[in-house]
Design a protein around this motif. Structure first.
Motif, mmCIF file in Angstrom:
data_model
loop_
_atom_site.group_PDB
_atom_site.id
_atom_site.type_symbol
_atom_site.label_atom_id
_atom_site.label_comp_id
_atom_site.label_asym_id
_atom_site.label_seq_id
_atom_site.Cartn_x
_atom_site.Cartn_y
_atom_site.Cartn_z
ATOM 1 N N VAL A 185 0.977 -1.096 -0.029
ATOM 2 C CA VAL A 185 0.262 0.222 0.016
ATOM 3 C C VAL A 185 1.002 1.275 0.052
ATOM 4 O O VAL A 185 1.757 1.211 0.684
ATOM 5 C CB VAL A 185 -0.926 -0.012 1.187
ATOM 6 C CG1 VAL A 185 -1.748 1.502 1.260
ATOM 7 C CG2 VAL A 185 -1.956 -1.124 1.247
ATOM 8 N N THR A 193 -1.299 -1.291 -3.997
ATOM 9 C CA THR A 193 -2.729 -0.333 -4.045
ATOM 10 C C THR A 193 -2.331 0.904 -3.757
ATOM 11 O O THR A 193 -1.261 1.412 -3.092
ATOM 12 C CB THR A 193 -3.425 -0.840 -2.598
ATOM 13 O OG1 THR A 193 -4.093 -2.281 -2.644
ATOM 14 C CG2 THR A 193 -4.564 0.212 -2.229
ATOM 15 N N THR A 216 -7.256 -3.747 0.783
ATOM 16 C CA THR A 216 -5.908 -4.391 -0.128
ATOM 17 C C THR A 216 -5.715 -5.835 0.371
ATOM 18 O O THR A 216 -5.625 -6.728 -0.329
ATOM 19 C CB THR A 216 -4.801 -3.464 0.415
ATOM 20 O OG1 THR A 216 -4.970 -2.237 0.044
ATOM 21 C CG2 THR A 216 -3.200 -4.052 0.130
#
Length: 264
Positions: A11, A35, A78
């Motif tokens: 992320v 992500t 995610t």
């Protein structure tokens, strides 16, 4: 060199433009699934399309890093999409020049919310997934302002100093969970943030155009007399996220063209 990132899940917050997009691209090039998140749909989708071209799967989520609920949504979606979370890069942040001691609490709170609280909230949401996975990797995007404060930016300087302290402390706290925590300290990187700051504060005094401001500031402040590129910061975060940096934690890396002069 194999970076050991293929199949990892990352992320990267605030990642539709500038540093965030470059860091997502760097990880995707090594085969990681990423992500990305941002407040505006159009830049987010453009970034998603660009990153997908270099490799890996990309999940894009519209989210505001000022919002605790949005941060938790990014982490949970995610984990749901990719089944795990290995890497978190806390890139959300903002700055202004010309702050004064007379500024009200709301000014300070806004700066701390996006720079510090977004980091704390994302780490708090991510750590349970990393523990479940047997470990992980957190990288905080701080700034040289965190250790070498710039005039007129007391709120930003102190917020970035807090990020550096969090990095050192969480590295110790999370070491038993096999979670590494590091930070990078960029200086004078050519990003939309610095373009805005240059246009609003320095055109006319430091140079006659944004490009001239960049050139003059870099010559005044850096040993390498040019602005840095987002990709040059991304190369460092890709390394720190990789297995090649498996013995590195609690470190704060200056990616600053020689701005930092003291020994660390």
């Amino acid at each position: 060199m194999d970076m050991g990132l293929k199949g990892k899940t990352a992320v990267i917050t605030a990642s539709s433009l500038g540093l965030g997009k470059a860091m997502a691209q760097g990880l995707a090039q090594e085969g990681a699934n990423v992500t990305i998140c941002a407040r505006r749909n159009n830049p987010l989708e453009t970034a998603k399309n660009e990153i997908e071209k270099v490799g890996g799967q990309v999940l894009s989520i519209k989210a505001d890093m000022n919002s605790k609920d949005d941060i938790e949504k990014v982490i949970s979606e995610t984990a749901s999409r990719f089944g795990k979370l290995d890497i978190l890069i806390n890139n959300a942040g903002d700055a202004e020049v010309g702050r004064k001691i007379e500024d009200e609490d709301e000014v300070w709170q806004a700066t701390y919310n996006i720079n510090v609280w977004s980091c704390v909230r994302a780490i708090r949401a991510a750590v349970p997934h990393m523990r479940k996975n047997g470990g992980g990797n957190i990288i905080n995007v701080a700034s040289v302002s965190g250790h070498s404060g710039l005039a007129g930016m007391a709120d930003y300087n102190s917020a970035k100093a807090a990020m550096l302290s969090l990095t050192k402390t969480f590295a110790a706290d999370l070491a038993p969970d096999n979670i590494r925590v590091n930070a990078v300290n960029p200086a004078l990187i050519h990003t939309p943030l610095w373009e805005r700051l240059a246009k609003e504060n320095f055109v006319g005094s430091v140079g006659d155009s944004v490009d001239e401001v960049f050139e003059n500031l870099s010559k005044q402040m850096l040993l390498i007399p040019r602005y840095g590129k987002p990709e040059e910061v991304a190369d460092v975060t890709t390394f720190l996220a990789s297995e090649r940096a498996s013995f590195v934690t609690g470190a704060c890396w200056n990616v600053d063209g020689g701005f930092t002069k003291f020994i660390i």
